[in-house]
Scaffold this motif. Sequence first.
Motif, PDB file in Angstrom:
ATOM      1  N   ALA A 124     -43.268 -72.846   2.804  1.00  0.00           N
ATOM      2  CA  ALA A 124     -44.129 -71.702   3.570  1.00  0.00           C
ATOM      3  C   ALA A 124     -44.077 -70.584   2.903  1.00  0.00           C
ATOM      4  O   ALA A 124     -45.270 -69.509   3.237  1.00  0.00           O
ATOM      5  CB  ALA A 124     -43.554 -71.890   5.075  1.00  0.00           C
ATOM      6  N   PHE A 125     -43.290 -70.121   2.141  1.00  0.00           N
ATOM      7  CA  PHE A 125     -43.145 -68.901   1.596  1.00  0.00           C
ATOM      8  C   PHE A 125     -42.836 -68.857   0.002  1.00  0.00           C
ATOM      9  O   PHE A 125     -42.353 -69.773  -0.444  1.00  0.00           O
ATOM     10  CB  PHE A 125     -41.815 -67.900   2.311  1.00  0.00           C
ATOM     11  CG  PHE A 125     -41.933 -68.054   3.808  1.00  0.00           C
ATOM     12  CD1 PHE A 125     -42.631 -67.103   4.310  1.00  0.00           C
ATOM     13  CD2 PHE A 125     -41.217 -68.936   4.390  1.00  0.00           C
ATOM     14  CE1 PHE A 125     -42.812 -67.040   5.713  1.00  0.00           C
ATOM     15  CE2 PHE A 125     -41.375 -69.047   5.855  1.00  0.00           C
ATOM     16  CZ  PHE A 125     -41.983 -68.013   6.324  1.00  0.00           C
ATOM     17  N   ASP A 126     -43.478 -67.802  -0.613  1.00  0.00           N
ATOM     18  CA  ASP A 126     -43.543 -67.659  -1.955  1.00  0.00           C
ATOM     19  C   ASP A 126     -42.290 -66.590  -2.309  1.00  0.00           C
ATOM     20  O   ASP A 126     -41.850 -66.692  -3.525  1.00  0.00           O
ATOM     21  CB  ASP A 126     -44.492 -67.221  -2.653  1.00  0.00           C
ATOM     22  CG  ASP A 126     -45.416 -66.008  -2.150  1.00  0.00           C
ATOM     23  OD1 ASP A 126     -46.156 -66.293  -1.331  1.00  0.00           O
ATOM     24  OD2 ASP A 126     -44.769 -65.048  -2.487  1.00  0.00           O
ATOM     25  N   LEU A 127     -41.504 -66.199  -1.286  1.00  0.00           N
ATOM     26  CA  LEU A 127     -40.571 -65.141  -1.484  1.00  0.00           C
ATOM     27  C   LEU A 127     -39.668 -65.276  -0.211  1.00  0.00           C
ATOM     28  O   LEU A 127     -40.178 -65.232   0.845  1.00  0.00           O
ATOM     29  CB  LEU A 127     -40.771 -63.740  -1.601  1.00  0.00           C
ATOM     30  CG  LEU A 127     -39.897 -62.789  -1.843  1.00  0.00           C
ATOM     31  CD1 LEU A 127     -39.057 -62.821  -3.325  1.00  0.00           C
ATOM     32  CD2 LEU A 127     -40.359 -61.361  -1.875  1.00  0.00           C
ATOM     33  N   VAL A 128     -38.442 -65.491  -0.352  1.00  0.00           N
ATOM     34  CA  VAL A 128     -37.381 -65.416   0.504  1.00  0.00           C
ATOM     35  C   VAL A 128     -36.137 -64.385   0.080  1.00  0.00           C
ATOM     36  O   VAL A 128     -35.920 -64.477  -1.140  1.00  0.00           O
ATOM     37  CB  VAL A 128     -36.693 -66.840   0.803  1.00  0.00           C
ATOM     38  CG1 VAL A 128     -35.586 -66.704   1.924  1.00  0.00           C
ATOM     39  CG2 VAL A 128     -37.996 -67.695   1.124  1.00  0.00           C
ATOM     40  N   THR A 129     -35.757 -63.600   0.834  1.00  0.00           N
ATOM     41  CA  THR A 129     -35.040 -62.411   0.707  1.00  0.00           C
ATOM     42  C   THR A 129     -33.778 -62.317   1.500  1.00  0.00           C
ATOM     43  O   THR A 129     -34.183 -62.638   2.864  1.00  0.00           O
ATOM     44  CB  THR A 129     -35.742 -61.186   0.611  1.00  0.00           C
ATOM     45  OG1 THR A 129     -36.451 -60.768   1.728  1.00  0.00           O
ATOM     46  CG2 THR A 129     -36.878 -61.316  -0.544  1.00  0.00           C
ATOM     47  N   SER A 130     -32.933 -61.559   1.500  1.00  0.00           N
ATOM     48  CA  SER A 130     -31.590 -61.373   2.346  1.00  0.00           C
ATOM     49  C   SER A 130     -30.762 -60.371   1.606  1.00  0.00           C
ATOM     50  O   SER A 130     -30.405 -60.361   0.383  1.00  0.00           O
ATOM     51  CB  SER A 130     -31.043 -62.567   2.701  1.00  0.00           C
ATOM     52  OG  SER A 130     -30.078 -62.337   3.541  1.00  0.00           O
ATOM     53  N   ARG A 131     -30.337 -59.266   2.545  1.00  0.00           N
ATOM     54  CA  ARG A 131     -29.604 -58.511   2.049  1.00  0.00           C
ATOM     55  C   ARG A 131     -28.087 -58.414   3.169  1.00  0.00           C
ATOM     56  O   ARG A 131     -28.232 -58.524   4.167  1.00  0.00           O
ATOM     57  CB  ARG A 131     -30.087 -57.068   2.309  1.00  0.00           C
ATOM     58  CG  ARG A 131     -28.909 -55.922   1.734  1.00  0.00           C
ATOM     59  CD  ARG A 131     -29.400 -54.755   1.961  1.00  0.00           C
ATOM     60  NE  ARG A 131     -28.567 -53.374   1.617  1.00  0.00           N
ATOM     61  CZ  ARG A 131     -27.574 -53.043   2.290  1.00  0.00           C
ATOM     62  NH1 ARG A 131     -27.340 -53.225   3.575  1.00  0.00           N
ATOM     63  NH2 ARG A 131     -26.779 -51.744   1.849  1.00  0.00           N
TER      64      ARG A 131
END
Length: 265
Positions: A124-131
Amino acid sequence: MLAMDRSTQHPGRSFDELVDEAAAAPVDGWDFSWLAGRATEQRPSWGYQRLLGERLAAAGAALDVQTGGGEVLAGAGAANFPRTLVATEGWAPNAARATRLLHPLGAVLVAVPEDAPLPFADGAFDLVTSRHPARVDFPEIARVLAPGGTYFAQHVGGRTNVELSAFFLGPFPVPTDREHEVEAARARAAGLEVVGCRNERLRLEFSDVGAVVWFLRKVVWTVPGFSVGQYRERLRELHELIGRAGPFTSTMSRTLFEARKPAAR
């Protein structure tokens, strides 16, 4: 996380005043401004929030996992937000805070426990991020990434704040699952290609015992089950130690992590 102001102990304030104030202060969200002037954190050299903004600006659909109160995502700049931006958070006070902050900026908040599968379709996503995710589920990240998509994050690395934990817990076996080499191996096992895995060790200083109490209430995995009542005598010893020797120093670890899902053949 913490401001890099010069920290000084609060003179003239008793142990009970410092501890009771910190025990009553709110700890929701992921804002550490309460510690301004009371603790300092050495920042990683790379500037995650700026890099996050650049990644978001180039994305079509992005997911920010375990967004906390949404402060870091919002700080990356709404002008950089892709047309589809979703954030997840599992702790109810943080989820409510993130909703209030992110919805006006065009991002959708979905309440998801950190140990639950991500409620999104494959690819579903072309970018997954997390801090600073508390838990990194690489198979789920790989599943929701589109072929050729990127996971970009700043992780809390292994052996973070071991000195602070040991002060309260005594000697304990230090987990290795957050070491950056171990995380890279787990990402590869989930089918991701590791593009970057850069780790830095950094200083964290506390100038009064109240700062420690507030920090341990917020960063709950440092001393699991921490409460002022349970550790009051040990806190008193720490208060006296800071009075004699100056700020209590601990060591943090941060990893800038980037991995890519192979493009479809």
